[in-house]
Design a protein around this motif. Structure first.
Motif, PDB file in Angstrom:
ATOM      1  N   SER A  83      35.907  59.849  50.879  1.00 21.53           N
ATOM      2  CA  SER A  83      34.641  59.115  50.926  1.00 21.53           C
ATOM      3  C   SER A  83      33.656  59.754  51.879  1.00 21.53           C
ATOM      4  O   SER A  83      32.440  59.606  51.724  1.00 21.53           O
ATOM      5  CB  SER A  83      34.891  57.662  51.335  1.00 21.53           C
ATOM      6  N   ALA A 188      34.636  53.200  40.263  1.00 24.72           N
ATOM      7  CA  ALA A 188      35.741  53.987  40.822  1.00 24.72           C
ATOM      8  C   ALA A 188      37.002  53.852  39.974  1.00 24.72           C
ATOM      9  O   ALA A 188      38.119  53.790  40.489  1.00 24.72           O
ATOM     10  CB  ALA A 188      36.014  53.588  42.269  1.00 24.72           C
ATOM     11  N   GLU A 190      40.079  54.919  37.658  1.00 25.75           N
ATOM     12  CA  GLU A 190      40.938  56.094  37.616  1.00 25.75           C
ATOM     13  C   GLU A 190      41.821  56.054  36.372  1.00 25.75           C
ATOM     14  O   GLU A 190      42.306  54.994  35.981  1.00 25.75           O
ATOM     15  CB  GLU A 190      41.814  56.185  38.863  1.00 25.75           C
ATOM     16  N   ARG A 218      38.309  60.166  38.193  1.00 20.52           N
ATOM     17  CA  ARG A 218      37.776  58.932  38.768  1.00 20.52           C
ATOM     18  C   ARG A 218      36.279  58.862  38.520  1.00 20.52           C
ATOM     19  O   ARG A 218      35.564  59.865  38.674  1.00 20.52           O
ATOM     20  CB  ARG A 218      38.039  58.878  40.277  1.00 20.52           C
ATOM     21  N   MET A 221      31.324  55.444  42.370  1.00 21.01           N
ATOM     22  CA  MET A 221      31.038  54.101  42.858  1.00 21.01           C
ATOM     23  C   MET A 221      29.839  54.198  43.782  1.00 21.01           C
ATOM     24  O   MET A 221      29.822  55.007  44.715  1.00 21.01           O
ATOM     25  CB  MET A 221      32.250  53.538  43.610  1.00 21.01           C
ATOM     26  N   TYR A 303      31.961  56.497  46.487  1.00 22.41           N
ATOM     27  CA  TYR A 303      32.973  57.446  46.013  1.00 22.41           C
ATOM     28  C   TYR A 303      32.328  58.340  44.958  1.00 22.41           C
ATOM     29  O   TYR A 303      31.608  57.870  44.086  1.00 22.41           O
ATOM     30  CB  TYR A 303      34.184  56.731  45.407  1.00 22.41           C
ATOM     31  N   GLU A 305      32.316  61.098  41.783  1.00 21.81           N
ATOM     32  CA  GLU A 305      33.076  61.369  40.565  1.00 21.81           C
ATOM     33  C   GLU A 305      34.038  62.521  40.849  1.00 21.81           C
ATOM     34  O   GLU A 305      33.657  63.505  41.497  1.00 21.81           O
ATOM     35  CB  GLU A 305      32.126  61.731  39.430  1.00 21.81           C
ATOM     36  N   ARG A 916      36.820  49.921  47.913  1.00 16.21           N
ATOM     37  CA  ARG A 916      37.022  49.531  46.522  1.00 16.21           C
ATOM     38  C   ARG A 916      37.361  48.057  46.349  1.00 16.21           C
ATOM     39  O   ARG A 916      37.107  47.464  45.315  1.00 16.21           O
ATOM     40  CB  ARG A 916      38.124  50.385  45.891  1.00 16.21           C
TER      41      ARG A 916
END
Length: 928
Positions: A83, A188, A190, A218, A221, A303, A305, A916
């Motif tokens: 992050s 986010a 996955e 992922r 976010m 977050y 990609e 998250r």
């Protein structure tokens, strides 16, 4: 019924010393287990503290990657998280740091051998560790963490300790796994896929070949996807009073401008009486002048990609009854794409120009001005980080003339590339300003079509920076029993190793400041000045002239180890290692350890040793150059202005990030350490194990940089930490922070690691419990040789800009009932004192008072729960479902602004907490 087993030879070689699986190895590492149980027993414990996570243990954590797994281990804290790559200097990297002693003092091994450091490492030593994203979790059989450093076998430079990943081997079955994770809000997300298959059995067929392929991805976010990170404006209560905190940028949209006194004002506010959207009114209490700060936090990603691909294969052949040869190949690629707010730039506005006459003269501004602008009509910036990793090992092991031997040749390489978009050149913007094509004082969306097209035409898209890190090594070790002592055989281990480390920084021509037109790729003519079309342009808002360089280091080592079981209950180990570096000379280090079991069920152990760590190759040999900007924003003070004046430069108005410079230092001395452990493991009953290890590390000649927080707090005290950087767009010389490599003094760190385990039968099934925790007793560090000490234990220290948690731990309870296994896990961090922040007092009616106050929040302890349920549907198929952060706890409010490894997020500290929230995951596994 009890069954005697032995731990793997890799554990002996990596942690117990040079002794291979001889009779001694079996004796030293034998452990007693209840059938079907992996509970830690006294007979399994060695002289050094090692935590082993088997594959079943890994699955119970709910970790979906190697990175996630290590972040869940209490003994590891302070490592770079993904992050922090968004708006920070993480570059998509994730690292391991034992006991907050940093990644470059923690050695990461694969099957007991070194790996190349990250190709994106910086010249300050930042990110100078192994990137955990390069390892596929699907290929990992277990993880072994040694929290005592500087072993004779693997090198005296692992001051903090070692994380050793052991891959799956001699596998003749197949394994197919599919999985997905879904945090709340459909962000986010996955998806995961892995396939592994082996053929042949080493014992019966004389060979084995195994291959594993894994891919995961992922989605991004945004900060706006969570209430605690959606804006830089934060309203909160503390001590019964209401406050508002704000983190914004002086580069507004529309632009702020300097008046004749050098203070910031905002023409849009002057005209309309309000700040534009995404801008916040800021009135200087000293001058009563108003500007509009841009709320850049509302434009950030939390977050990025991400996509990861990996391939691992191993081939093993028994060429004779006592001799085996093998080859391992690991290839991986990690790609992350982070988005930031639009580029912040500065544009000179000349007195008498059309822009000056229309927007600044009505405000009484008569002289030249500088517009502090956020070029939002250009759109956001994107940093794409691509990391390719390759590792090839060819080796052999066996028994020869009474010696257990092993040896290999390894080549490891990490290649990093960063592509950017949305960044124009500073001189290119000046030309648009001169032509009247753009207007920095317009609201977002008010630029005409020609202006938007012109901005897009000068925005660079392509390679920005790259790096290549290589490690080529050879190792050979052997062991044998010498003669019998009262407690068993005296055993000898010895060996040698050689490695060559290389690093090359490969910035693009744009990053080097060698292009007149970055978009067209036209080379510039050094020495020419704007407005000459051949003048060298640099990136707007973040000027750079990065210097390419390459360097290498050769090193070899010799080690000798003796293990003496003096009596049945007491074992003594002594080891010595000699290392020679072609740039730092020779060093000899040693370690002594003991293991004492006075009665059954009780073990005492301890060790004392020394360590030696040379600076990274870039820290010594990199050319001095610009190095981005400070992690936090700072206001101009009288002390800073005095330093700037003495250097013929000036400070920047408002609260803003400052340019940095950095470079290698050929006069750096290596770090030298002393470390010790003393531990106890007690089994009051066979089903319960209680363990505690007290550890201490002392390092002198610590390599690092004076923290920016210390330097800006007392500029005169750190007078050597300042330089001058010219802004190529405005031609103004500003003071810059010099993040140069230095020997800062000493560091002391002491703590206790706890490991408590139990197993019992219940009417519902077999219950297994474990508590892993670390308690920090002391951590203090100097910022200058002979200077005062600073500590971040239980507090955000403004000089160190980090936090070290007093307590950090994980408690796990797993109940196996028939084909069902249910696991509940509690993760906890102790509270701490947050950074001191200047915030505005809010009146009772909700209006802002205009009065400011320093506030230091007390962050409460943070506990989250994870739950997992695994069902073995058939012999070959299992399904696992779980919830991370079951009760959906938000990260605690933090007002920390900047810090080592911190991203740009405001409102919570992205280094220590997961944004998250509650996350559902499902994994299906099929064996064949």
């Amino acid at each position: 019924m009890f069954l005697k087993t032995k731990l793997s030879a890799s554990l002996v070689l990596a942690f117990g010393g040079a002794i291979a699986p001889s009779a001694f190895a079996q004796q030293a590492l034998e452990r007693v287990e209840i059938t079907g149980s992996s509970i830690r027993r006294v007979d399994a414990e060695g002289a050094l503290p090692v935590t082993v996570l088997q594959r079943a243990d890994i699955e119970k954590t709910g970790a979906t990657s190697v990175t996630d797994l290590l972040q869940k281990m209490p003994g590891l804290q302070g490592g770079t998280t993904e992050s922090t790559s968004v708006g920070g200097d993480g570059k998509g990297f994730a690292g391991a740091s034992i006991h907050n002693l940093t990644e470059n003092r923690t050695l990461v091994l694969l099957n007991g051998r070194r790996l190349a450091n990250y190709g994106g490492q910086s010249l300050t030593g930042n990110l100078a560790g192994f990137d955990l994203n390069s390892l596929p979790l699907a290929a990992i059989e277990r993880v072994e963490v040694l929290t005592d450093g500087a072993s004779a076998l693997y090198g005296a430079d692992a001051i903090a300790g070692v994380v050793n990943f052991i891959t799956r081997r001699n596998m003749s079955t197949g394994d197919l796994s599919l999985g997905a994770s879904r945090p709340k809000g459909a962000v986010a997300r996955e998806e995961r896929f892995s396939l592994s298959k082996g053929i042949g059995d080493l014992e019966t067929d004389g060979f084995n070949l195994m291959a594993s392929f894994a891919v995961d991805r992922r989605s991004p976010m945004n900060g706006t996807d969570r209430s605690f990170s959606k804006t830089g404006v934060i309203d909160f209560e503390n001590g019964g009073k209401r406050y508002q905190a704000f983190l914004g940028s002086v580069r507004g949209a529309p632009a702020n401008a300097t008046d004749d006194a050098g203070d910031l004002v905002n023409p849009h506010y002057f005209r309309t009486g309000a700040c534009a959207s995404s801008n916040i009114k800021v009135t200087d209490p000293g001058t009563n002048k108003t500007s509009c700060y841009y709320d850049f936090a509302s434009k950030l990603e939390t977050y990025s990609e991400r996509k990861r691909h990996s391939f691992f294969t191993t081939a093993t052949v028994k060429v004779a009854p006592d001799h085996t040869v093998f080859a391992d190949v690991l290839l991986s690629r990690n790609t992350s794409s982070g988005k930031l707010a639009a580029v912040p730039v500065e544009i000179g506005i000349a007195a008498g120009s059309a822009l000056h006459d229309e927007y600044l003269a009505p405000m009484g501004i008569t002289g030249d001005s500088v517009a502090y602008w956020r070029a939002a009509d250009l759109g956001g910036r994107t940093d794409e980080n691509i990391s390719d990793f390759g590792n090839v090992v060819i080796g052999a092991n066996g028994l020869l003339a009474g010696w257990d031997y092993k040896g290999a040749i390894t080549h490891s390489e990490s290649r990093f590339k960063q592509n950017i978009s949305g960044y124009p050149g500073g001189l290119a913007l000046n030309r648009l300003r001169d032509s009247g094509t753009i207007n920095p004082f317009l609201e977002v969306g008010q630029q005409d079509a020609a202006g938007v097209a012109a901005l897009s035409a000068v925005a660079y898209k392509g390679l920005w920076d790259a790096g290549d890190s290589k490690l080529t090594s050879a190792d050979l070790s052997g062991s044998r029993e010498l003669f019998q002592l009262a407690g068993g055989p005296l055993s000898l281990g010895t060996g040698a190793s050689f490695y060559q480390e290389q690093f090359a920084g490969k910035p693009s021509l744009f990053a080097q400041g060698k292009l007149a037109d970055p978009v067209a790729g036209t080379l510039c003519t050094p020495g020419l000045q704007y407005p000459d079309p051949g003048a060298c342009d640099q990136r707007a808002g973040d000027a750079a002239a990065i210097v390419p360089y390459s360097a290498k280091r050769n090193a070899y080592g010799l080690f000798l180890e003796l293990n003496a079981p003096l009596v049945k209950s007491f074992e003594l180990n002594g080891a010595v290692r000699y290392d020679h570096y072609d740039d730092f000379g020779s060093t000899t280090n040693g370690k002594t350890s003991f293991r004492w079991t006075p009665v059954q069920g009780l073990l005492f152990r301890g060790s004392v040793g020394t360590g030696f760590k040379a600076p990274t190759v870039p820290q010594v040999k990199a050319t001095a150059q610009p190095y981005g900007v400070t992690s936090a924003a700072y206001e101009s003070t009288a002390a800073l202005e005095a330093i700037a004046t003495s250097l013929g430069a000036q400070t920047r108005p408002g609260e803003v990030q400052y340019d940095q410079t950095a470079g290698g230092n050929a006069n750096l001395k290596p770090e030298k350490s002393r470390q010790a452990t003393i531990g106890i493991v007690f089994e009051p009953v066979p089903s319960v194990s209680l363990g505690a290890d007290l550890w201490h590390v002392a390092v002198r000649d610590v390599i690092g940089q004076v923290s920016e927080g210390s330097a800006f707090a007392d500029p005169a005290k750190y007078a050597s930490s300042w330089a001058v950087q010219r802004d190529n767009a405005t031609g103004i010389d500003y003071i810059a922070f010099k993040a140069d490599n230095q020997n800062l003094g000493k560091l002391y760190s002491t703590g206790i690691d706890f490991n408590v385990q139990g197993r019992t039968s219940t009417p519902l099934g077999r219950l297994t419990t474990q508590l892993l925790a670390t308690y920090m007793l002391r951590e203090k560090k100097q910022q200058a040789a002979g200077g005062e000490y600073f500590s971040a234990v239980g507090q955000y220290d403004p000089s160190l800009t980090t936090v070290t948690f007093r307590w950090q731990g994980r408690a796990t309870a797993s109940l196996k009932t028939g084909n069902w296994t249910n696991t509940l896990q509690a993760n906890f961090k102790s509270g701490y004192k947050d950074a001191v922040a200047e915030v505005q007092i809010v009146n009772a009616d909700g209006t802002l008072s205009g009065e400011y106050e320093d506030v230091q929040l007390k962050i409460k302890r943070y506990v989250t729960f994870d739950f997992q349920s695994q069902f073995q549907a058939t012999k070959n198929f299992s399904i696992t479902a779980g919830l991370l952060n079951v009760f959906d706890r938000d990260p605690p409010l933090s007002l920390a602004n900047g810090g080592l490894g911190k991203g740009q997020m405001f409102g919570y500290d992205d280094r220590y907490y997961d944004a998250r929230g509650r996350t559902l995951y499902v994994n299906g596994n099929f064996t064949f």
